[in-house]
Scaffold this active site. Structure first.
Site, short mmCIF file in Angstrom:
data_model
loop_
_atom_site.label_atom_id
_atom_site.label_comp_id
_atom_site.label_asym_id
_atom_site.label_seq_id
_atom_site.Cartn_x
_atom_site.Cartn_y
_atom_site.Cartn_z
N LYS A 76 0.87 -1.19 0.00
CA LYS A 76 0.00 0.00 0.00
C LYS A 76 0.90 1.23 0.00
CE LYS A 76 -3.84 2.09 2.65
NZ LYS A 76 -4.73 1.96 3.83
N SER A 151 -9.83 2.26 3.06
CA SER A 151 -8.94 2.98 2.18
C SER A 151 -7.97 2.08 1.41
CB SER A 151 -8.11 3.98 3.00
OG SER A 151 -7.28 3.29 3.92
N SER A 175 -10.15 -0.16 7.27
CA SER A 175 -9.58 -0.09 5.91
C SER A 175 -8.91 -1.34 5.38
CB SER A 175 -8.58 1.05 5.83
OG SER A 175 -9.26 2.26 5.65
N1 GLN Z 1 -13.28 4.65 6.57
C1 GLN Z 1 -12.63 5.08 7.77
C2 GLN Z 1 -12.18 6.51 7.64
O1 GLN Z 1 -12.40 7.08 6.62
C3 GLN Z 1 -11.49 4.17 8.11
C4 GLN Z 1 -10.30 4.40 7.26
C5 GLN Z 1 -9.15 3.54 7.65
O2 GLN Z 1 -9.32 2.53 8.30
N2 GLN Z 1 -7.97 3.99 7.27
O3 GLN Z 1 -11.62 7.07 8.54
#
Ligand code: GLN
Length: 496
Positions: A76, A151, A175
């Protein structure tokens, strides 16, 4: 070769059925042919990969090579890679070339894994749909008009499309698990402190945790054994022996007590998803596990608490991007204030700016106690819910997210609708617990995931439980249409 799991690739490499160079060429060719359809990979490191593969082949020939030696992987784009752009999905870091590796990247490098490139992601890991990336959205290989989740949507889509057998990812509020569910793959967020955060660009430091994404629990076990390590460069990393997670796979689960939280099957859960999750629970019962109804009464408070704590920490972490030291800088600043404000207004996207504003507000002198202090108290209640539950059960299971992948743009105007995607995943981050998602069914021709939450540092048990499920079911081996064609060309491409 792209249909083989990591475990199978390791066998093939060690028995010299194919070389790492052949394998790497195969995956690089797939990325070249297919990635434009998904936008999952944003940096391809072909030359470095082929060099690493040649070196891996030498180590394999010499014998005693570590398990992952010669296996291709993707990282990532939140993990710093020495000499390779690390953008975090943002214009702010579009020109950033780190002079060092994240510990996770080092661990894979030492194990001889071959890095094919870096995956797309929501900007600074903020999002649940991969629509906030500076490099454009990632498409879900199961339905290219739908989001892959976020994400870590690039990592999830790449693994689902067989562009790599495994990829690293991070999870602050869901995410890893949410995109794993939406793309029909397996993903694990470890206990907070299990995997080093050093060199992993910070979003919300008390919640962020790196973890593996692959097609099977067995592959996640192999990856986690390499990823997890004690690291004195990360003061929150826990000094605790890393088990060989593969060694404990295959234990029968008879007598396993599975907690099923009432709150995870409430209004808002798609009926098809519920059916798939209930069918998975029945499979565990058939294998001798016992289902225990439990309550996590503060579940409803997890999204509001998270959306105070995560933006607060993000606003502090992102203050370093000021146009002075590295990253984007606006043109011809008039003075210092102009440099700061235009750099940040031009370099950050809308969602990131929204979070910085919310976070700064919650931390400001007059509101700190009312918002941030309160949210931290709520966080403790949420954690206590789990501590109480784990007195009675060994693992907790429920849906990973409320419904299957949704269409692009369908939640764009309503941040709260988007935030509710993580209603079942966020509480584990607030509590610091490990969680994973395993494919457990198809709804409207799209995959859905079963979430398995474990007690602190109980990853080995979770992986075994998931592995036993995957021994008895086929959901994890389904592939999006056209993906398994031996030449790597999708049906659509062949037609055009
Ligand atoms: N969807 C959540 C956010 O936007 C979690 C994102 C994540 O786990 N990095 O904060």
């Amino acid at each position: 070769m792209h249909n083989l799991t990591i475990a199978e690739l390791i066998k093939g490499l060690q028995s010299k059925e194919f070389t790492s160079v052949e394998l790497t060429q195969h995956f690089l060719a797939r990325i070249a042919a297919l990635n434009s359809g998904y936008n999952a990979v944003i940096t391809i490191t072909a030359d470095q990969a082929l060099k690493a593969a040649a070196a891996a082949d030498q180590r394999l020939a010499a014998g005693n090579a570590p398990a992952l030696c010669g296996v291709p992987m993707l990282h990532k784009d939140i993990f710093c890679t020495n000499g390779v752009r690390t953008s975090c999905g943002s214009k702010m870091l579009d020109n950033f070339i780190p002079p060092y590796n994240a510990t996770v990247v080092d661990n894979f490098e030492q194990a001889g894994a071959v890095v094919l490139g870096k995956t797309n992601m929501d900007e600074f890991a903020m999002g649940s749909s991969n629509e906030t990336s500076f490099y454009g959205p990632v498409k879900n290989p199961w339905a290219t008009d739908c989001v892959p989740g976020g994400s870590s949507g690039g990592s999830a889509a790449a693994v689902a499309a067989r562009l790599a057998p495994g990829a690293t990812a991070t999870d602050t509020g869901g995410s890893i698990r949410q995109p794993a569910a939406l793309c029909g793959i397996t993903g694990l967020k470890p206990t907070y402190g299990r995997v080093s955060r050093w060199g992993m660009i910070a979003f919300a430091s008390s919640l962020d945790q790196g973890g593996p994404m692959a097609r099977t629990a067995e592959d996640c076990a192999i990856m986690l054994s390499c990823m997890a390590s004690y690291d004195d460069k990360d003061s929150t990393c826990v000094d605790r022996e890393v088990p060989d997670y593969s060694a404990t796979l295959g234990k029968p689960i008879k007598g396993l007590r599975i907690g099923v939280p009432t709150e995870y099957f409430s209004e808002g859960l798609n009926p098809g998803t519920e059916q798939a999750v209930r069918a998975a629970l029945a499979e565990f019962e058939a294998q001798g596990a016992e289902l225990v109804e439990i309550s996590l009464p503060n579940t409803g408070l997890s999204v509001p608490a998270y959306y105070v704590i995560a933006p607060a920490e993000a606003s502090a972490n992102l203050s370093r991007f000021d146009g002075v030291r590295y990253g984007y800088r606006c043109e011809d600043p008039k003075d210092l204030t102009d440099l700061y404000s235009r750099t940040r207004a031009e370099g950050f996207g809308e969602e990131v700016q929204r979070r910085i504003l919310i976070g700064t507000y919650c931390l400001s002198a007059g509101y700190y106690d009312a918002y941030y202090g309160k949210a931290q108290q709520v966080r403790e209640l949420i954690k206590q819910d789990f501590v109480t539950a784990f007195e009675k059960v060994d693992v907790i299971m429920g849906p990973t997210c409320p419904s299957p992948a949704f269409k692009f743009g369908s939640k764009g105007d309503d941040p709260v609708a988007m935030y509710l995607e993580d209603i079942y995943t966020i509480a584990t981050n607030l509590a610091g617990l490990p969680g994973m998602s395993v494919p457990c069914g198809m709804v409207d021709d799209k995959p859905v995931g079963l979430q398995i939450i474990g007690n602190y540092f109980d990853e080995a048990r979770m992986l075994n439980v998931a592995h036993q499920y995957q021994q008895a079911t086929e959901w994890h081996s389904l592939a999006p249409e056209g993906i398994t064609a031996p030449d790597g060309i999708t049906a659509t491409e062949r037609a055009s």
